[in-house]
Design a protein around this motif. Sequence first.
Motif, PDB file in Angstrom:
ATOM      1  N   ALA A   6       0.826  -1.205   0.000  1.00 14.39           N
ATOM      2  CA  ALA A   6       0.000   0.000   0.000  1.00 14.39           C
ATOM      3  C   ALA A   6       0.861   1.256   0.000  1.00 14.39           C
ATOM      4  N   GLU A   7       1.950   1.209   0.739  1.00 12.37           N
ATOM      5  CA  GLU A   7       2.849   2.354   0.833  1.00 12.37           C
ATOM      6  C   GLU A   7       3.549   2.622  -0.505  1.00 12.37           C
ATOM      7  N   VAL A   8       4.078   1.575  -1.129  1.00  3.66           N
ATOM      8  CA  VAL A   8       4.804   1.729  -2.394  1.00  3.66           C
ATOM      9  C   VAL A   8       3.876   2.177  -3.519  1.00  3.66           C
ATOM     10  N   VAL A   9       2.737   1.502  -3.656  1.00  3.53           N
ATOM     11  CA  VAL A   9       1.796   1.861  -4.715  1.00  3.53           C
ATOM     12  C   VAL A   9       1.249   3.265  -4.486  1.00  3.53           C
ATOM     13  N   GLY A  10       0.988   3.606  -3.226  1.00  2.00           N
ATOM     14  CA  GLY A  10       0.503   4.948  -2.910  1.00  2.00           C
ATOM     15  C   GLY A  10       1.506   6.016  -3.287  1.00  2.00           C
ATOM     16  N   ARG A  11       2.776   5.754  -3.029  1.00  2.00           N
ATOM     17  CA  ARG A  11       3.812   6.728  -3.390  1.00  2.00           C
ATOM     18  C   ARG A  11       3.918   6.884  -4.905  1.00  2.00           C
ATOM     19  N   LEU A  12       3.841   5.768  -5.622  1.00  2.00           N
ATOM     20  CA  LEU A  12       3.942   5.827  -7.080  1.00  2.00           C
ATOM     21  C   LEU A  12       2.759   6.556  -7.707  1.00  2.00           C
ATOM     22  N   LEU A  13       1.588   6.413  -7.094  1.00  2.00           N
ATOM     23  CA  LEU A  13       0.386   7.028  -7.653  1.00  2.00           C
ATOM     24  C   LEU A  13       0.061   8.383  -7.031  1.00  2.00           C
ATOM     25  N   GLY A  14       0.756   8.716  -5.936  1.00  2.00           N
ATOM     26  CA  GLY A  14       0.481   9.977  -5.270  1.00  2.00           C
ATOM     27  C   GLY A  14      -0.867  10.000  -4.581  1.00  2.00           C
ATOM     28  N   SER A  15      -1.264   8.874  -3.991  1.00  2.00           N
ATOM     29  CA  SER A  15      -2.563   8.804  -3.317  1.00  2.00           C
ATOM     30  C   SER A  15      -2.467   7.904  -2.087  1.00  2.00           C
ATOM     31  N   GLU A  16      -3.477   8.009  -1.222  1.00  2.00           N
ATOM     32  CA  GLU A  16      -3.563   7.101  -0.075  1.00  2.00           C
ATOM     33  C   GLU A  16      -4.272   5.832  -0.519  1.00  2.00           C
ATOM     34  N   ILE A  17      -3.643   4.699  -0.281  1.00  2.00           N
ATOM     35  CA  ILE A  17      -4.206   3.424  -0.709  1.00  2.00           C
ATOM     36  C   ILE A  17      -4.997   2.793   0.422  1.00  2.00           C
ATOM     37  N   ARG A  18      -6.233   2.445   0.121  1.00  2.00           N
ATOM     38  CA  ARG A  18      -7.045   1.676   1.056  1.00  2.00           C
ATOM     39  C   ARG A  18      -7.130   0.233   0.556  1.00  2.00           C
ATOM     40  N   GLN A  19      -7.800  -0.606   1.300  1.00  2.00           N
ATOM     41  CA  GLN A  19      -7.889  -2.009   0.921  1.00  2.00           C
ATOM     42  C   GLN A  19      -9.339  -2.460   0.869  1.00  2.00           C
ATOM     43  N   MET A  20      -9.615  -3.350  -0.047  1.00  2.00           N
ATOM     44  CA  MET A  20     -10.944  -3.907  -0.224  1.00  2.00           C
ATOM     45  C   MET A  20     -10.823  -5.422  -0.261  1.00  2.00           C
ATOM     46  N   ILE A  21     -11.573  -6.087   0.596  1.00  2.00           N
ATOM     47  CA  ILE A  21     -11.572  -7.546   0.595  1.00  2.00           C
ATOM     48  C   ILE A  21     -12.932  -8.035   0.102  1.00  2.00           C
ATOM     49  N   ILE A  22     -12.904  -8.853  -0.927  1.00  2.00           N
ATOM     50  CA  ILE A  22     -14.117  -9.441  -1.477  1.00  2.00           C
ATOM     51  C   ILE A  22     -14.232 -10.867  -0.964  1.00  2.00           C
ATOM     52  N   GLY A  23     -15.395 -11.199  -0.412  1.00  2.00           N
ATOM     53  CA  GLY A  23     -15.656 -12.548   0.088  1.00  2.00           C
ATOM     54  C   GLY A  23     -16.963 -13.067  -0.465  1.00  2.00           C
ATOM     55  N   ASP A  24     -17.174 -14.365  -0.378  1.00  2.00           N
ATOM     56  CA  ASP A  24     -18.338 -14.979  -1.008  1.00  2.00           C
ATOM     57  C   ASP A  24     -19.665 -14.387  -0.537  1.00  2.00           C
ATOM     58  N   THR A  25     -19.841 -14.226   0.783  1.00  2.00           N
ATOM     59  CA  THR A  25     -21.096 -13.713   1.334  1.00  2.00           C
ATOM     60  C   THR A  25     -20.783 -12.817   2.526  1.00  2.00           C
ATOM     61  N   MET A  26     -21.835 -12.211   3.105  1.00  2.00           N
ATOM     62  CA  MET A  26     -21.641 -11.380   4.293  1.00  2.00           C
ATOM     63  C   MET A  26     -21.130 -12.194   5.470  1.00  2.00           C
ATOM     64  N   ASP A  27     -21.392 -13.492   5.490  1.00  2.00           N
ATOM     65  CA  ASP A  27     -20.872 -14.334   6.579  1.00  2.00           C
ATOM     66  C   ASP A  27     -19.349 -14.309   6.627  1.00  2.00           C
ATOM     67  N   THR A  28     -18.726 -14.115   5.466  1.00  2.00           N
ATOM     68  CA  THR A  28     -17.267 -14.062   5.425  1.00  2.00           C
ATOM     69  C   THR A  28     -16.751 -12.852   6.194  1.00  2.00           C
ATOM     70  N   ALA A  29     -17.520 -11.771   6.211  1.00  2.00           N
ATOM     71  CA  ALA A  29     -17.108 -10.580   6.961  1.00  2.00           C
ATOM     72  C   ALA A  29     -17.013 -10.892   8.454  1.00  2.00           C
ATOM     73  N   TRP A  30     -17.900 -11.754   8.944  1.00  2.00           N
ATOM     74  CA  TRP A  30     -17.827 -12.176  10.349  1.00  2.00           C
ATOM     75  C   TRP A  30     -16.506 -12.878  10.628  1.00  2.00           C
ATOM     76  N   ASP A  31     -16.114 -13.770   9.725  1.00  2.00           N
ATOM     77  CA  ASP A  31     -14.855 -14.505   9.890  1.00  2.00           C
ATOM     78  C   ASP A  31     -13.666 -13.540   9.931  1.00  2.00           C
ATOM     79  N   LEU A  32     -13.718 -12.493   9.120  1.00  2.00           N
ATOM     80  CA  LEU A  32     -12.618 -11.522   9.089  1.00  2.00           C
ATOM     81  C   LEU A  32     -12.602 -10.664  10.349  1.00  2.00           C
ATOM     82  N   LEU A  33     -13.775 -10.214  10.776  1.00  2.00           N
ATOM     83  CA  LEU A  33     -13.858  -9.374  11.974  1.00  2.00           C
ATOM     84  C   LEU A  33     -13.393 -10.102  13.223  1.00  2.00           C
TER      85      LEU A  33
END
Length: 366
Positions: A197-224
Amino acid sequence: MEKASDISRLKDEILHLAALSGEISPFALSRLDRSPKYIQNCLYDLMQDNMLIYCSKDDLEGYRLKPQGKHYLARTYFNRFAAFFTVGNKANKVRLDLMHRRRNLHSSEIITMMYKNGAAIFPDDKPKLYAPLADSSQSSQSAYYTSYEVKDRGEESIKIKNARFNGLLRCCMGDYLVYNTGASVIKWESMSEFRAAEVVGRLLGSEIRQMIIGDTMDTAWDLLTSDGGPEHQYFELDDFIPSIVFVPNDAYGDFFLRMNCLTDSIKRLKYSVLQKMNLQPCPNSLDCDGYADAKTAVLFACDMDLKRIRNLKDGAKPKSLNLIVICFDFQAELLSRYYGNLATIRTIDSRKTAELFKIPYGGGAS
């Protein structure tokens, strides 16, 4: 009955997505908003024409281009694929080992999801990733870049080669490194992802956030609730990354992308909802959107930022605060389960919201 032109268009879509992914999964194909029988008939024709090959090994299923399929794309879509199928192109290298196949299949699901929701995914449809900001090719259209495109940066690539992101989404709401965790918790090394995130952000001149895609909303529980496992090999929320958004890989996720990433509708919705509540500023460091009264903190959670969701729970307990959490209807069960009796969950009807903001709900992007 499907028209011949529609059949030809779907066959080309399948070939295009298989080319960009390396190998496309049956689940990714099922997300193309066509009947399963129709898709199967097109796959059968493509295999009969020697364009595609079906691969089933190690409990993984997928479809890859055969040489004749590559020749067809390079000939028919010269500007798009002629350079793509060159010998030195890493994205074109066939890898049959389990790790690379699983990664390609996960990538195919993200690529298909971005494509069906209107993000530009093909090299000739989007600006070059590291072009100067003043380049006239830059546009406001959302664009998705595969990990090969993101890591194609010479010596800089060495610093991020071990990062597990599948690609990068550039959109009106910011830049996101995108991951596919499927139905289970993704393997994770915090410092590698932070460095990426730091390297790509520096190259693009922006703050990089992250997005995690999971099969269903239940996967969000597993991540939390994940603690990283006994050896901390798996995902766990930490302080390195400022924002991690979760998106389900289904019709709700399509709506979410169109609201939260491909347009700024979520930003306008948040402003409207919070303004009506007439909130007071947070009197302390609690990560919330304001206070309804002296003992009630409010969080707008429709953007499904896992960091803010966790931080609010952790911060509210010692202060004995009441919570109001605002979310879409399809997020309510998860958040109610996560906060328990700490929070009152207020839901927003996602279908009515889509109508209000003129965003497709179900089906492909308009």
